[in-house]
Design a protein around this motif. Structure first.
Motif, PDB file in Angstrom:
ATOM      1  N   HIS A 147       0.874  -1.223  -0.180  1.00 44.90           N
ATOM      2  CA  HIS A 147       0.056   0.038   0.077  1.00 44.90           C
ATOM      3  C   HIS A 147       0.859   1.327   0.112  1.00 44.90           C
ATOM      4  O   HIS A 147       1.225   1.553   1.113  1.00 44.90           O
ATOM      5  N   HIS A 161       1.439   5.195  -2.153  1.00 40.41           N
ATOM      6  CA  HIS A 161       1.006   6.177  -2.871  1.00 40.41           C
ATOM      7  C   HIS A 161       2.217   6.762  -3.868  1.00 40.41           C
ATOM      8  O   HIS A 161       3.214   6.576  -3.496  1.00 40.41           O
ATOM      9  N   HIS A 173      -5.246   6.713  -5.203  1.00 41.14           N
ATOM     10  CA  HIS A 173      -6.656   6.663  -5.234  1.00 41.14           C
ATOM     11  C   HIS A 173      -7.341   6.403  -6.241  1.00 41.14           C
ATOM     12  O   HIS A 173      -7.185   7.008  -7.248  1.00 41.14           O
ATOM     13  N   GLU A 194      -6.284   2.018  -4.524  1.00 39.90           N
ATOM     14  CA  GLU A 194      -6.834   2.095  -3.030  1.00 39.90           C
ATOM     15  C   GLU A 194      -8.647   2.637  -3.659  1.00 39.90           C
ATOM     16  O   GLU A 194      -8.556   3.802  -3.898  1.00 39.90           O
ATOM     17  N   ASP A 215       1.236   2.504   3.832  1.00 36.24           N
ATOM     18  CA  ASP A 215       0.386   3.557   3.278  1.00 36.24           C
ATOM     19  C   ASP A 215       1.093   4.602   2.977  1.00 36.24           C
ATOM     20  O   ASP A 215       0.538   5.999   3.473  1.00 36.24           O
ATOM     21  N   HIS A 233       2.773   8.192   1.832  1.00 36.05           N
ATOM     22  CA  HIS A 233       2.609   9.176   0.896  1.00 36.05           C
ATOM     23  C   HIS A 233       4.040   9.928   0.794  1.00 36.05           C
ATOM     24  O   HIS A 233       3.766  10.821  -0.108  1.00 36.05           O
TER      25      HIS A 233
HETATM   26 ZN   LIG Z   1      -3.599   5.042   1.008  1.00 35.59          ZN
END
Ligand SMILES: [Zn+2]
Ligand SMILES: [Zn+2]
Length: 246
Positions: free
Chosen positions: A9, A11, A44, A69, A207, A209
């Motif tokens: 996961h 981005h 996303h 996601e 996750d 970023h």
């Molecule tokens: Zn995410």
């Protein structure tokens, strides 16, 4: 079979909330330095950068799943992963059609950059990717299955955009391959509070970023090779496959 260290996961610059340093070279080099064998780029509601990242990952011997996601109509985030490029792109096309036609506001949300494997900016995605699509989580899971994907609700221990945050619980008859947890989640404590979830497999991810966050959360899969089928077997502990979540 062998152990693969995976962060599923992450981005990229395509996510409006993703830092502009999240380019293929930067992300893959960081993943390589942190010893990851498998990653997934999960922006996303879009896979616009997946192919570029796969190309660069290949150069470093890292396997990169196609991923996304998704934000469902209940405002729940669910991660979908694919190993078949054509099926992944066909799935993405369907998602794009049910994403509301609202323009992104780059000044407020950030740019949505589509980039190639040589770090050239191809275009800016104009449709706001940060919105909910018009499918419920159940409809989304059915679609992911239709395209032979793997899915897990993202960051179930988080308050916002998580299935527990939005619904208050995880329906016991849910057909997810696993549950995603945050880098910081204390699984023992989480299961004390949610003992009805003890039979689920848990996948910890960063996750990320920002570059620094890559591999801050990871899982290890004992599998033959990095395919969706093998990951699913590891989640179910079938055929000697295993999953370790730290
Ligand atoms: Zn995410
Ligand atoms: Zn999320």
């Amino acid at each position: 079979m062998k152990w693969y260290k995976a962060d599923l996961h992450i981005h990229s610059v395509l996510s409006p909330c993703g830092d502009l340093e999240m380019s293929p070279d930067n992300v893959i080099q960081t993943a390589f330095r942190k010893g990851l064998d498998i990653i997934a780029i999960t922006d996303h509601n879009s896979m616009g950068n997946s192919l570029a990242f796969r190309k660069v990952a290949n150069r470093y011997g890292i396997f990169c799943f196609m991923g996304m996601e998704i934000q469902t109509s209940e405002e729940i985030h669910i991660v979908s992963l694919f190993d078949d490029v054509d099926k992944a792109l066909a799935f993405e096309k369907e998602v794009y059609e049910v994403l509301p036609s609202v323009k992104n506001d780059p000044d407020y949300f950030g740019d949505q950059v589509v980039i190639d494997a040589e770090e050239n900016i191809i275009r800016f995605e104009e449709k706001a990717l940060i919105n909910s699509i018009n499918w419920t989580i159940d409809e989304t899971v059915l679609k992911i299955r239709e395209y032979d994907g793997l899915c897990f609700p993202a960051h179930v221990d988080a308050v916002t955009f998580s299935i527990i945050g939005q619904l208050g619980f995880i329906p016991p008859d849910s057909d997810y391959d696993a549950l995603g947890i945050t880098a910081k989640c204390n699984i023992q404590k989480f299961l004390e509070d949610n003992s009805y979830l003890k039979n689920f497999a848990f996948i910890r991810n960063s996750d990320a970023h920002y570059l620094n966050d890559i591999a801050s959360g990871f899982s290890e899969f004992y599998i033959e090779k990095p395919t969706i089928r093998e990951l699913k077997m590891a989640c179910k502990k079938i055929g000697n496959r295993a999953l370790k979540t730290y």
